[in-house]
Design a protein around this motif. Structure first.
Motif, PDB file in Angstrom:
ATOM      1  N   SER A  14      49.033  13.317 129.233  1.00  4.47           N
ATOM      2  CA  SER A  14      50.293  14.080 129.231  1.00  4.47           C
ATOM      3  C   SER A  14      50.661  14.443 127.801  1.00  4.47           C
ATOM      4  CB  SER A  14      51.423  13.272 129.860  1.00  4.47           C
ATOM      5  OG  SER A  14      51.623  12.076 129.154  1.00  4.47           O
ATOM      6  N   SER A  15      51.219  15.634 127.613  1.00  3.93           N
ATOM      7  CA  SER A  15      51.613  16.112 126.301  1.00  3.93           C
ATOM      8  C   SER A  15      52.973  15.547 125.913  1.00  3.93           C
ATOM      9  CB  SER A  15      51.677  17.639 126.291  1.00  3.93           C
ATOM     10  OG  SER A  15      50.408  18.199 126.580  1.00  3.93           O
ATOM     11  N   PHE A  16      53.195  15.394 124.596  1.00  4.17           N
ATOM     12  CA  PHE A  16      54.503  15.010 124.082  1.00  4.17           C
ATOM     13  C   PHE A  16      55.404  16.246 124.021  1.00  4.17           C
ATOM     14  CE2 PHE A  16      51.910  11.538 122.672  1.00  4.17           C
ATOM     15  CZ  PHE A  16      52.754  10.442 122.603  1.00  4.17           C
ATOM     16  N   GLU A  17      56.705  16.015 124.039  1.00  2.00           N
ATOM     17  CA  GLU A  17      57.639  17.132 123.877  1.00  2.00           C
ATOM     18  C   GLU A  17      57.671  17.557 122.419  1.00  2.00           C
ATOM     19  OE1 GLU A  17      61.500  16.694 125.490  1.00  2.00           O
ATOM     20  OE2 GLU A  17      60.786  15.908 127.419  1.00  2.00           O
ATOM     21  N   THR A  18      57.627  18.862 122.198  1.00  3.92           N
ATOM     22  CA  THR A  18      57.615  19.398 120.840  1.00  3.92           C
ATOM     23  C   THR A  18      58.630  20.535 120.726  1.00  3.92           C
ATOM     24  OG1 THR A  18      55.883  21.006 121.338  1.00  3.92           O
ATOM     25  CG2 THR A  18      55.171  18.821 120.553  1.00  3.92           C
ATOM     26  N   MET A  19      58.863  20.956 119.474  1.00  2.00           N
ATOM     27  CA  MET A  19      59.734  22.106 119.225  1.00  2.00           C
ATOM     28  C   MET A  19      59.217  22.855 118.002  1.00  2.00           C
ATOM     29  SD  MET A  19      63.146  20.574 117.311  1.00  2.00           S
ATOM     30  CE  MET A  19      63.604  22.197 116.721  1.00  2.00           C
ATOM     31  N   VAL A  20      59.525  24.145 117.967  1.00  2.41           N
ATOM     32  CA  VAL A  20      59.177  24.973 116.819  1.00  2.41           C
ATOM     33  C   VAL A  20      60.408  25.057 115.920  1.00  2.41           C
ATOM     34  CG1 VAL A  20      58.441  27.248 116.038  1.00  2.41           C
ATOM     35  CG2 VAL A  20      57.485  26.283 118.137  1.00  2.41           C
ATOM     36  N   VAL A  21      60.217  24.731 114.666  1.00  2.00           N
ATOM     37  CA  VAL A  21      61.328  24.679 113.723  1.00  2.00           C
ATOM     38  C   VAL A  21      61.827  26.083 113.417  1.00  2.00           C
ATOM     39  CG1 VAL A  21      61.993  24.063 111.373  1.00  2.00           C
ATOM     40  CG2 VAL A  21      60.538  22.529 112.703  1.00  2.00           C
ATOM     41  N   LYS A  22      63.146  26.259 113.504  1.00  3.82           N
ATOM     42  CA  LYS A  22      63.785  27.535 113.184  1.00  3.82           C
ATOM     43  C   LYS A  22      64.991  27.290 112.289  1.00  3.82           C
ATOM     44  CE  LYS A  22      62.516  29.780 117.553  1.00  3.82           C
ATOM     45  NZ  LYS A  22      63.042  30.458 118.766  1.00  3.82           N
ATOM     46  N   LYS A  23      65.344  28.306 111.528  1.00  8.01           N
ATOM     47  CA  LYS A  23      66.548  28.228 110.711  1.00  8.01           C
ATOM     48  C   LYS A  23      67.743  28.701 111.520  1.00  8.01           C
ATOM     49  CE  LYS A  23      64.528  28.589 106.097  1.00  8.01           C
ATOM     50  NZ  LYS A  23      64.530  29.321 104.805  1.00  8.01           N
ATOM     51  N   THR A  24      68.879  28.031 111.313  1.00  4.77           N
ATOM     52  CA  THR A  24      70.075  28.358 112.084  1.00  4.77           C
ATOM     53  C   THR A  24      71.312  28.148 111.226  1.00  4.77           C
ATOM     54  OG1 THR A  24      71.272  27.888 114.140  1.00  4.77           O
ATOM     55  CG2 THR A  24      70.319  26.019 112.986  1.00  4.77           C
ATOM     56  N   ASP A  25      72.437  28.628 111.710  1.00  4.42           N
ATOM     57  CA  ASP A  25      73.728  28.420 111.049  1.00  4.42           C
ATOM     58  C   ASP A  25      74.484  27.321 111.778  1.00  4.42           C
ATOM     59  OD1 ASP A  25      73.016  30.532 109.453  1.00  4.42           O
ATOM     60  OD2 ASP A  25      74.222  32.012 110.540  1.00  4.42           O
ATOM     61  N   ALA A  81      63.699  12.878 116.594  1.00 10.67           N
ATOM     62  CA  ALA A  81      62.417  13.391 116.091  1.00 10.67           C
ATOM     63  C   ALA A  81      62.079  12.815 114.728  1.00 10.67           C
ATOM     64  CB  ALA A  81      62.458  14.917 116.018  1.00 10.67           C
ATOM     65  N   VAL A  82      63.033  12.153 114.081  1.00 12.42           N
ATOM     66  CA  VAL A  82      62.843  11.602 112.743  1.00 12.42           C
ATOM     67  C   VAL A  82      62.548  10.103 112.862  1.00 12.42           C
ATOM     68  CG1 VAL A  82      63.862  11.241 110.482  1.00 12.42           C
ATOM     69  CG2 VAL A  82      64.388  13.318 111.766  1.00 12.42           C
ATOM     70  N   VAL A  83      61.417   9.692 112.277  1.00 16.30           N
ATOM     71  CA  VAL A  83      61.006   8.294 112.299  1.00 16.30           C
ATOM     72  C   VAL A  83      61.330   7.671 110.948  1.00 16.30           C
ATOM     73  CG1 VAL A  83      59.078   6.703 112.616  1.00 16.30           C
ATOM     74  CG2 VAL A  83      59.164   8.842 113.924  1.00 16.30           C
ATOM     75  N   ARG A  84      62.046   6.543 110.965  1.00 13.89           N
ATOM     76  CA  ARG A  84      62.450   5.860 109.741  1.00 13.89           C
ATOM     77  C   ARG A  84      61.436   4.754 109.417  1.00 13.89           C
ATOM     78  NH1 ARG A  84      66.198   8.755 106.876  1.00 13.89           N
ATOM     79  NH2 ARG A  84      67.689   9.683 108.326  1.00 13.89           N
ATOM     80  N   LEU A  85      60.932   4.794 108.199  1.00 14.95           N
ATOM     81  CA  LEU A  85      60.044   3.760 107.692  1.00 14.95           C
ATOM     82  C   LEU A  85      60.620   3.252 106.379  1.00 14.95           C
ATOM     83  CD1 LEU A  85      56.559   5.388 108.395  1.00 14.95           C
ATOM     84  CD2 LEU A  85      57.660   3.571 109.696  1.00 14.95           C
ATOM     85  N   GLN A  86      61.331   2.135 106.482  1.00 15.02           N
ATOM     86  CA  GLN A  86      62.044   1.566 105.330  1.00 15.02           C
ATOM     87  C   GLN A  86      62.998   2.621 104.749  1.00 15.02           C
ATOM     88  OE1 GLN A  86      59.012  -0.045 102.777  1.00 15.02           O
ATOM     89  NE2 GLN A  86      58.610  -1.779 104.121  1.00 15.02           N
ATOM     90  N   ASP A  87      62.747   3.048 103.504  1.00 18.53           N
ATOM     91  CA  ASP A  87      63.654   4.004 102.892  1.00 18.53           C
ATOM     92  C   ASP A  87      63.163   5.443 103.009  1.00 18.53           C
ATOM     93  OD1 ASP A  87      61.482   3.584 101.290  1.00 18.53           O
ATOM     94  OD2 ASP A  87      62.596   3.802  99.396  1.00 18.53           O
ATOM     95  N   LYS A  88      62.149   5.666 103.823  1.00 18.11           N
ATOM     96  CA  LYS A  88      61.592   7.004 103.983  1.00 18.11           C
ATOM     97  C   LYS A  88      61.840   7.523 105.395  1.00 18.11           C
ATOM     98  CE  LYS A  88      57.925   6.392 100.544  1.00 18.11           C
ATOM     99  NZ  LYS A  88      56.461   6.448 100.298  1.00 18.11           N
ATOM    100  N   ALA A  89      61.859   8.847 105.503  1.00 15.78           N
ATOM    101  CA  ALA A  89      61.993   9.495 106.808  1.00 15.78           C
ATOM    102  C   ALA A  89      60.828  10.451 106.976  1.00 15.78           C
ATOM    103  CB  ALA A  89      63.320  10.247 106.898  1.00 15.78           C
ATOM    104  N   GLN A  90      60.279  10.504 108.189  1.00 13.50           N
ATOM    105  CA  GLN A  90      59.160  11.398 108.433  1.00 13.50           C
ATOM    106  C   GLN A  90      59.228  11.955 109.840  1.00 13.50           C
ATOM    107  OE1 GLN A  90      55.751   8.821 107.794  1.00 13.50           O
ATOM    108  NE2 GLN A  90      55.615   8.340 109.981  1.00 13.50           N
ATOM    109  N   VAL A  91      58.568  13.083 110.016  1.00 14.05           N
ATOM    110  CA  VAL A  91      58.393  13.695 111.325  1.00 14.05           C
ATOM    111  C   VAL A  91      56.897  13.930 111.518  1.00 14.05           C
ATOM    112  CG1 VAL A  91      60.655  14.799 111.298  1.00 14.05           C
ATOM    113  CG2 VAL A  91      58.680  16.048 110.437  1.00 14.05           C
ATOM    114  N   TYR A  92      56.502  14.103 112.781  1.00  9.53           N
ATOM    115  CA  TYR A  92      55.091  14.358 113.081  1.00  9.53           C
ATOM    116  C   TYR A  92      54.910  15.839 113.356  1.00  9.53           C
ATOM    117  CZ  TYR A  92      53.957   9.417 113.135  1.00  9.53           C
ATOM    118  OH  TYR A  92      53.735   8.117 112.760  1.00  9.53           O
ATOM    119  N   LYS A  93      54.150  16.454 112.472  1.00 14.47           N
ATOM    120  CA  LYS A  93      53.873  17.884 112.554  1.00 14.47           C
ATOM    121  C   LYS A  93      52.601  18.101 113.361  1.00 14.47           C
ATOM    122  CE  LYS A  93      53.019  21.860 109.522  1.00 14.47           C
ATOM    123  NZ  LYS A  93      52.920  22.295 108.103  1.00 14.47           N
ATOM    124  N   VAL A  94      52.649  19.040 114.316  1.00 20.66           N
ATOM    125  CA  VAL A  94      51.512  19.326 115.184  1.00 20.66           C
ATOM    126  C   VAL A  94      50.588  20.312 114.480  1.00 20.66           C
ATOM    127  CG1 VAL A  94      50.776  20.130 117.447  1.00 20.66           C
ATOM    128  CG2 VAL A  94      52.960  18.913 117.210  1.00 20.66           C
TER     129      VAL A  94
END
Length: 374
Positions: free
Chosen positions: A33-44, A306-319
Motif C-alpha cells: 500500500s502507498s503512503f499518503e503524499t502531497m505536492v508542495v505549493k506556495k499559498t497565502d 508530515a514533519v518528523v522531529r529528531l532531537q533539535d532537527k526537523a525533517q520531512v521525507y521527499k518522494v
C-alpha cells in the motif's frame, strides 16, 4: 461382488477429497500500500502574532495636593468610577480663607491709596498748567500715582493667588476614570509631595507591548523610514486582547504608536494599542495577550504530522522519481493554528512529500506503489 463394492468406495472417497480441495478457502496474497503524499505549493496565510501586554489607562493621573494642610475629608472610595471635575479630597481651608481675606483687605487699602495719589496728581497738573507749582512737584505726584497703581496690581495678584490656593483645598478629578488605592486617611498632614491616589482614565485603555525582533527585521528589510511609521501603523489590522483566563475582550483595538528606537537590551520596539472601554471592563494594570493577525504571502505550508522531529532537527521525507523516500532537513515556523507548519527552508514548490505515516518511513524506503487490479 465384494471386491467391486470396495473399489467403488475408494473411488468415491478420492472424488470427495478432490472436491474438498477445490472448494477450500483461498490463501491471501500480500499487497503493498502507498503512503499518503502531497505536492508542495506556495499559498497565502494569515498568522496570529501574539505579544504579552499590560493594560494602562490612556490618561492615568497621579493625584497630589497643590497646597499643604490637614486632610479633612475623602469624598471617594477605592475602585469608584468618577467624572471629570468631581471632588475627591478636601484639605483644611481655614488658613487659605484667612489669606484670601487679608489679601482682599490689602487690595482695598491699595485702591484707596491709588485714588488719593490720582487726585493729588490731577490737582498738581492743573496748578502746573496755571504755573502755580513747579515741574518737580508735578513729576513727584505722577510717580506717586504710578507707584499706587503698581501696588493695586500686586494686591490684585495676591487676591487671585489666595483664591487659587483656596480652590486647591478641594482636589477634583482631572479626567473621568476609576480611583485606585488611597494610601492616606482623614487627619493626615499632606503636602505637594504626598500621593493621594492614582486616577485611571478608563474611557479609553492602552495595551503596551514589545514588538519582537522578527517584526523589526521585517521592517528593516523593507527599508521603513521614520517618516513611514504612521503609514505602516495605518495599514496594520485590528487586534484582539485576550485576558489571562482566556476570555477575549469583545472590542477590537488599533495600534496607535510604535517607538522609533530599538531597545539595545531586548532588540524590540515598544508599541501601544488603543481599546475602547465603554463598559469599564478593562482596568489599569491587568495583563494579557495581544493577538495581531498578519498576512504572510507565498509561503510553503505543510501538515504538522508530515514533519518528523529528531532531537533539535526537523525533517520531512521527499518522494524521489523512483518512488523512494529521502529525508530532507527543514526549518519551520509555527502558524499558531495547531495544524500546520510554515517551511522556511529545505523544500521547493512542486516537491512531493510523505504526509500521513511519515513517522513510519525510513531512508530509501519505497513509499508509492502502482494500484493493482483486483
Amino acid at each position: 461382488m465384494k471386491k467391486k463394492s470396495i473399489l467403488n468406495w475408494k473411488v468415491a472417497l478420492a472424488a470427495l477429497a478432490v472436491t474438498l480441495t477445490a472448494c477450500g478457502p483461498e490463501i491471501p496474497q500480500p499487497t503493498n500500500s502507498s503512503f499518503e503524499t502531497m505536492v508542495v505549493k506556495k499559498t497565502d496565510i494569515e498568522l496570529p502574532y501574539k505579544f504579552s501586554a499590560k493594560m494602562k489607562g490612556q490618561n492615568d493621573v497621579t493625584v497630589t495636593p497643590q497646597v499643604s494642610g490637614q486632610l479633612v475629608k475623602i469624598c471617594v472610595s477605592e475602585g469608584q468610577q468618577v467624572k471629570k471635575g468631581q471632588a475627591l479630597f478636601m484639605i483644611d481651608s481655614r488658613n487659605a480663607q484667612l489669606e484670601l481675606e487679608a489679601a482682599q483687605a490689602n487690595l482695598q487699602a491699595a485702591l484707596a491709596q491709588e485714588n488719593s495719589a490720582k487726585l493729588e496728581f490731577e490737582s498738581n497738573k492743573n496748578l502746573f498748567d496755571k504755573k502755580i507749582v513747579s515741574s518737580y512737584m508735578l513729576n513727584n505726584s505722577e510717580n506717586s500715582y504710578k507707584q499706587a497703581q503698581a501696588s493695586v496690581a500686586q494686591s490684585r495678584a495676591a487676591v487671585n493667588r489666595a483664591k487659587v490656593n483656596l480652590g486647591f483645598c478641594t482636589i477634583t478629578a482631572n479626567v473621568s476614570g476609576i480611583i485606585g488605592e488611597i494610601p492616606v486617611r482623614v487627619g493626615d498632614q499632606v503636602s505637594p509631595m504626598t500621593q493621594l491616589t492614582m486616577l485611571s482614565g478608563n474611557t479609553t485603555m492602552q495595551a503596551e507591548f514589545s514588538v519582537t525582533e522578527s517584526v523589526v527585521e521585517t521592517m528593516v528589510r523593507e527599508g521603513m523610514k521614520a517618516s513611514d511609521v504612521d503609514k505602516f501603523i495605518a495599514k496594520l489590522p485590528e487586534v484582539t486582547f485576550v485576558m489571562k483566563n482566556g476570555t477575549e475582550y469583545p472590542h477590537k483595538g488599533r495600534v496607535v504608536s510604535l517607538t522609533g528606537v530599538v531597545n539595545a537590551e531586548t532588540g524590540s520596539l515598544t508599541s501601544k494599542v488603543s481599546f475602547p472601554n465603554p463598559d469599564g471592563h478593562l482596568y489599569s494594570g491587568i495583563q494579557g495577550t495581544i493577538v495581531m493577525p498578519m498576512a504572510e504571502k507565498g509561503v510553503i505550508l505543510v501538515p504538522q504530522y508530515a514533519v518528523v522531529r529528531l532531537q533539535d532537527k526537523a525533517q520531512v521525507y521527499k518522494v524521489q522519481a523512483d518512488s523512494t523516500a529521502t529525508a530532507v532537513e527543514v526549518k519551520t515556523e509555527d502558524t499558531g493554528n495547531g495544524k500546520d507548519f510554515i517551511v522556511t527552508s529545505g523544500l521547493n514548490e512542486g516537491d512531493q512529500i510523505v504526509t500521513t505515516g511519515a513517522n513510519n518511513v525510513t531512508e530509501g524506503m519505497k513509499v508509492l506503489f502502482k494500484e493493482e487490479k483486483k
